[in-house]
Design a protein around this motif. Structure first.
Motif, PDB file in Angstrom:
ATOM      1  N   TRP A 246      -6.295   0.106   6.815  1.00  0.00           N
ATOM      2  CA  TRP A 246      -5.945   0.714   5.537  1.00  0.00           C
ATOM      3  C   TRP A 246      -6.247  -0.200   4.354  1.00  0.00           C
ATOM      4  O   TRP A 246      -6.503   0.259   3.242  1.00  0.00           O
ATOM      5  N   ASN A 335       2.641   2.097  -7.291  1.00  0.00           N
ATOM      6  CA  ASN A 335       2.057   1.777  -5.991  1.00  0.00           C
ATOM      7  C   ASN A 335       2.151   2.994  -5.073  1.00  0.00           C
ATOM      8  O   ASN A 335       3.242   3.535  -4.865  1.00  0.00           O
ATOM      9  N   ASP A 337       1.095   4.518  -1.251  1.00  0.00           N
ATOM     10  CA  ASP A 337       0.578   4.352   0.109  1.00  0.00           C
ATOM     11  C   ASP A 337       0.298   5.732   0.671  1.00  0.00           C
ATOM     12  O   ASP A 337       1.094   6.662   0.496  1.00  0.00           O
ATOM     13  N   GLN A 344      -0.895   4.577   8.369  1.00  0.00           N
ATOM     14  CA  GLN A 344      -1.292   4.336   6.987  1.00  0.00           C
ATOM     15  C   GLN A 344      -2.804   4.215   6.933  1.00  0.00           C
ATOM     16  O   GLN A 344      -3.420   3.490   7.723  1.00  0.00           O
ATOM     17  N   GLY A 347      -3.982   2.472   0.443  1.00  0.00           N
ATOM     18  CA  GLY A 347      -2.966   2.116  -0.530  1.00  0.00           C
ATOM     19  C   GLY A 347      -3.627   1.706  -1.820  1.00  0.00           C
ATOM     20  O   GLY A 347      -4.798   1.325  -1.841  1.00  0.00           O
ATOM     21  N   TYR A 375       5.711   6.731  -2.420  1.00  0.00           N
ATOM     22  CA  TYR A 375       5.804   5.933  -3.639  1.00  0.00           C
ATOM     23  C   TYR A 375       7.260   5.870  -4.062  1.00  0.00           C
ATOM     24  O   TYR A 375       8.142   6.500  -3.452  1.00  0.00           O
TER      25      TYR A 375
END
Length: 400
Positions: A246, A335, A337, A344, A347, A375
């Motif tokens: 990721w 931020n 993800d 995941q 990001g 988030y």
């Protein structure tokens, strides 16, 4: 008479060589280590005798290994590590070299710097090698190649040691014993644990990471493994393939000229720069190599492959202060993800009002799947489901 004279001469030469070797501690040590070894011993203070005992005790075929470790040891270790600790580490590392076919084939420079060392960063010095050898040799015993062995360790490490990522861990820079005792670690602790597990079964490994992502979302560390002259990256929670994770989209935007935003790999031997530690930016004795160009090249190749395969599309994300305040001037950094099921896949950070309104956070995703954006809002953690078809999707999140 001639034969008797030759016998006496040969005996005299043998006795001379033995006496010379005993009086010369460097007799079986490569010349390249003589000077750095002398310098290291001069800095060892009261621990000098212990280090000299290591050099005198190890078998001749391990003397270069002992010399390498002592020559490039940080000051804290020169003054403190016992001869028993070092002798045990050296013996076990060479045992792995004798046992596993991939370790036998390693260049000396790789074995010495990425298998033999007893530590990776500044963690506490544990005697981890025997326990991790016993835990992981059973998974690699049937492996024929280095790549197979890497996959075997990666596949089993979490269930074998029962350690998970958790922000409640005691320290960022935990040793393997500390992480296994708690059952939790930071990304750095997990990377140290995985690197040592690799090394215990003769797989060359090092820690890589960044002090801060390009968009200032914080630090991250992971592992690299060496195969046939090339370094590949992997993680404690691995993707199915090497060089996939990721974080590649972030690492691929790193700045090679920025100490804060570049990517570094650790090294035991001296290098031209140091590995920056997020938990102690003043500590500079961990040797490092700037490997940013590797990640920017990998990311470029990945993006070109995505553009050509016609299997991907894009999710664009913008974050606003609230539903009532949603003009370009109300854009905020957040931020984000992104997950597909439990995995995941990326990001990043949304752009704030200081950046061009057309500059949006973008995720390359596979078509016809559902993704989850995670988030934090002003009220706490939030999630948003995004169903993707064939076309690009624009998503707005509100932080109030």
């Amino acid at each position: 008479m001639m034969k008797l004279s030759l016998l006496f001469f040969a005996l005299w030469v043998s006795v001379f060589n033995l006496c010379w070797a005993q009086s010369n501690p460097y007799a079986h040590i490569s010349k390249q280590y003589h000077q750095p070894l002398e310098q290291a011993l001069s800095k060892a203070g009261n621990n000098k005798a212990s280090l000299q005992q290591v050099l005198n005790t190890v078998p001749n075929d391990m003397k270069d290994g002992a010399a390498f470790l002592i020559a490039y040891m940080p000051q804290r270790d020169l003054e403190s590590l016992s001869s028993d600790f070092l002798l045990n580490n050296i013996e076990l590392a060479y045992r792995a070299k004798a046992k596993f076919p991939w370790t036998k084939q390693l260049p000396d420079s790789i074995f010495l710097n990425e298998v033999l060392p007893y530590a990776v960063l500044n963690e506490n010095r544990d005697e981890w090698r025997e326990e991790l050898f016993n835990r992981f040799s059973k998974y690699v015993d049937s492996c024929k190649t280095l790549r197979e062995a890497i996959t075997a360790v990666n596949k089993h490490i979490r269930d074998e040691v029962m350690v998970d990522y958790n922000t409640k861990r005691e320290r960022l820079d935990q040793s393997p014993a500390e992480s296994m005792r708690q059952g939790m670690a930071s990304c750095s602790g997990l990377s140290i644990l995985l690197t040592d597990a690799f090394r215990a079964v003769g797989i060359p490994s090092r820690v890589a990471g960044t002090l801060n992502w390009y968009d200032n979302r914080g630090n991250h560390n992971w592992c690299e493994v060496w195969i046939d002259g090339q370094w590949y990256f992997t993680e404690y929670y691995p993707d199915k393939e090497l060089n996939r994770s990721w974080f590649l989209a972030d690492a691929g935007k790193a700045d090679v000229n920025s100490r804060e935003h570049a990517i570094y790999a650790s090294s035991f031997k001296s290098t031209e720069t140091y590995f920056p530690l997020a938990w102690n930016t003043d500590l500079k004795y961990i040797n490092g190599v700037n490997v940013t160009s590797t990640y920017t090249s990998l990311y470029k190749d990945q993006q070109e492959a995505i553009a050509a395969d016609n299997k991907h599309t894009t999710i664009y994300v913008v974050a606003y202060e609230s539903e009532q305040h949603n003009s370009p001037e109300d854009r905020e950094k957040c931020n984000i993800d992104i997950f597909h099921q439990k995995d995941q896949v990326g990001g990043g950070s949304t752009r704030d009002a200081r950046q061009d309104a057309n500059d949006r956070l973008a995720f390359a995703v596979e078509k016809n799947k559902t993704y989850t954006l995670k988030y934090n809002t002003k009220q706490g953690p939030a999630e948003k489901q995004v169903k993707v078809g064939n076309d690009a999707v624009s998503v707005v999140v509100y932080l109030k």
